[in-house]
Design an enzyme around this catalytic site. Structure first.
Site, short mmCIF file in Angstrom:
data_model
loop_
_atom_site.label_atom_id
_atom_site.label_comp_id
_atom_site.label_asym_id
_atom_site.label_seq_id
_atom_site.Cartn_x
_atom_site.Cartn_y
_atom_site.Cartn_z
N LYS A 110 0.83 -1.20 0.00
CA LYS A 110 0.00 0.00 0.00
C LYS A 110 0.88 1.26 0.00
O LYS A 110 0.67 2.17 -0.78
CB LYS A 110 -0.92 0.00 1.23
CG LYS A 110 -1.78 -1.26 1.40
CD LYS A 110 -2.77 -1.43 0.28
CE LYS A 110 -3.77 -2.54 0.60
NZ LYS A 110 -3.17 -3.87 0.75
N LYS A 139 -8.27 1.46 3.70
CA LYS A 139 -7.57 0.18 3.54
C LYS A 139 -6.65 -0.10 4.71
O LYS A 139 -5.91 0.80 5.14
CB LYS A 139 -6.69 0.20 2.27
CG LYS A 139 -7.39 0.42 0.97
CD LYS A 139 -6.36 0.44 -0.16
CE LYS A 139 -6.98 0.63 -1.52
NZ LYS A 139 -5.96 0.61 -2.59
N ARG A 151 -4.79 -4.97 -13.13
CA ARG A 151 -3.51 -5.53 -12.68
C ARG A 151 -2.54 -5.53 -13.86
O ARG A 151 -2.75 -6.24 -14.84
CB ARG A 151 -3.73 -6.94 -12.13
CG ARG A 151 -2.44 -7.75 -11.91
CD ARG A 151 -1.46 -7.11 -10.94
NE ARG A 151 -2.03 -6.84 -9.64
CZ ARG A 151 -2.13 -7.74 -8.66
NH1 ARG A 151 -1.68 -8.98 -8.85
NH2 ARG A 151 -2.65 -7.41 -7.50
N ARG A 163 -10.14 -6.17 -13.29
CA ARG A 163 -10.99 -6.95 -12.39
C ARG A 163 -12.24 -6.13 -12.09
O ARG A 163 -12.19 -5.13 -11.40
CB ARG A 163 -10.19 -7.32 -11.14
CG ARG A 163 -9.01 -8.24 -11.47
CD ARG A 163 -7.94 -8.23 -10.42
NE ARG A 163 -7.32 -6.92 -10.30
CZ ARG A 163 -6.41 -6.63 -9.37
NH1 ARG A 163 -6.02 -7.54 -8.51
NH2 ARG A 163 -5.91 -5.42 -9.30
N ARG A 179 -15.18 -3.49 -4.51
CA ARG A 179 -13.88 -4.10 -4.74
C ARG A 179 -13.89 -4.95 -6.00
O ARG A 179 -14.81 -5.73 -6.24
CB ARG A 179 -13.50 -4.98 -3.54
CG ARG A 179 -13.46 -4.23 -2.22
CD ARG A 179 -13.43 -5.19 -1.05
NE ARG A 179 -14.63 -6.02 -1.01
CZ ARG A 179 -14.81 -7.05 -0.19
NH1 ARG A 179 -13.85 -7.37 0.65
NH2 ARG A 179 -15.92 -7.75 -0.22
N ASP A 199 -1.48 -2.10 -9.44
CA ASP A 199 -2.93 -1.96 -9.47
C ASP A 199 -3.26 -0.53 -9.88
O ASP A 199 -2.80 0.43 -9.25
CB ASP A 199 -3.55 -2.28 -8.11
CG ASP A 199 -3.53 -3.77 -7.81
OD1 ASP A 199 -3.20 -4.55 -8.72
OD2 ASP A 199 -3.86 -4.15 -6.68
N GLU A 211 -1.89 0.50 -5.86
CA GLU A 211 -1.06 -0.41 -5.08
C GLU A 211 0.11 -0.89 -5.94
O GLU A 211 0.03 -0.90 -7.16
CB GLU A 211 -1.86 -1.63 -4.58
CG GLU A 211 -2.90 -1.32 -3.54
CD GLU A 211 -3.55 -2.57 -2.95
OE1 GLU A 211 -2.97 -3.67 -3.09
OE2 GLU A 211 -4.63 -2.45 -2.36
N ASN A 234 2.12 -4.36 -5.89
CA ASN A 234 2.15 -5.70 -5.31
C ASN A 234 3.48 -6.37 -5.62
O ASN A 234 3.86 -6.50 -6.79
CB ASN A 234 1.00 -6.53 -5.85
CG ASN A 234 -0.35 -5.99 -5.41
OD1 ASN A 234 -0.87 -6.33 -4.37
ND2 ASN A 234 -0.92 -5.10 -6.22
#
Length: 310
Positions: A123, A158, A208, A223, A231, A271, A279, A281
């Site tokens: 994050k 978050k 993503r 997504r 979400r 993201d 984000e 990841n």
């Protein structure tokens, strides 16, 4: 190559969509040797980082793997060690990165780099790239958080250690449950959280974007949230739709790619919602199989080919 995957228990993997499985399958098809280990298999003996490494053979059918006899080997004896343990990034995960860093100092090639894993909270890492982020606040004070929410009017909250969309709240300035949500998430002001302005572009998907050795895969997985859901995470019921990278996606990916690769991050999942980075990841990025199945671009092959060159 002789490869060691540090991974979650094999019976827990959903091989029809698991990216680690796709990596192992592609590596095996290219003639590389596979070994696996779990976090509890790592140890330091006489100053050397070793793993109780189990040889792995893949096969067709529900019994998709066969394990050989485990032996203790130094991590430096492998051509590459792939850290693919899923979050949470808890104390045991942290300790594992320290052991892996010791192995790197002894000559092991570990991806992603253990120091980089520690340095890049998934994050907080976006704070390094404010030119691509929506208005964001990191705090644990309810007063500070409420002021930000009042300013932005609609915000996503978050936890800093969550994954798969767990623990995320979408709140509005007049939400009657706002105080209790903040009390719960911050544990009465004792735990830091992130607040980001709500991005309505989430309706078109939380994208993503995969970076491999600093370069973007040409397709991302958008997504799409389920009806009535904020979400887009697949684990939260989202639907994955592969699509080519947009101009803004490429700008973000091409800017971050070389920087993150220079820090030792071989595989990264960005993201992006709309044109905003949300984000970074680094622990166990996924979506290999979904992109491959929908576009024909073999992400796992691209990954192993890049691994063969480092």
């Amino acid at each position: 190559m002789d490869l060691l995957f540090i991974i979650d228990p094999l019976p827990s993997l959903k091989i029809y969509k698991d990216s680690s499985y796709a990596m192992m399958r592609e590596a095996a098809q290219r003639g590389h040797q596979l070994h696996i280990a779990y976090l509890e298999d790592l140890a330091v003996q006489q100053g050397q980082v070793v793993a109780r490494a189990t040889p792995l053979a893949l096969q067709e059918g529900p019994d998709w793997y066969h394990c050989g006899a485990a032996t203790h080997r130094t991590l430096a004896s492998f051509d590459a060690v792939l850290m693919r343990k899923d979050p949470p990034f808890d104390l045991e995960y942290l300790y594992a990165t320290h052991l892996l860093q010791q192995a790197v100092q002894a000559g092991a090639k570990v991806w992603n780099d253990p120091q980089a894993l520690r340095d890049h909270n998934e994050k907080l890492a976006i704070l390094t790239f404010p030119q691509f982020t929506a208005p964001t606040l990191v705090a644990k004070s309810a007063t500070t958080l409420k002021a930000f929410i009042a300013e932005q009017e609609e915000v996503v909250l978050k936890p800093l250690d969550g994954m798969g969309g767990s623990g995320i709240f979408r709140v509005r300035v007049n939400d009657p449950n706002l105080s209790v949500i903040l009390e719960t998430m911050t544990r009465q002001g004792q735990q830091t959280i992130m607040a980001q302005r709500y991005l309505p572009q989430i309706e078109a998907g939380d994208k993503r974007i995969l970076l491999i050795a600093g370069k973007p895969v040409p397709y991302c997985l958008a997504r799409i949230p389920a009806p009535g859901e904020t979400r887009g995470n697949l684990a939260a019921g989202g639907t994955g739709r592969a699509q080519a990278l947009s101009a803004s996606d490429l700008e973000i990916a091409n800017t971050l790619g070389p920087i993150l690769w220079a820090r030792g991050l071989f595989l990264v999942g960005l993201d992006v919602i709309g044109t905003h980075l949300t984000e970074i990841n680094v622990t166990s990025p996924t979506c290999f199989q979904e992109i491959t199945q929908q576009t024909g671009f073999n992400v796992a092959q691209h990954f192993i080919e890049a691994l063969e060159l480092v």
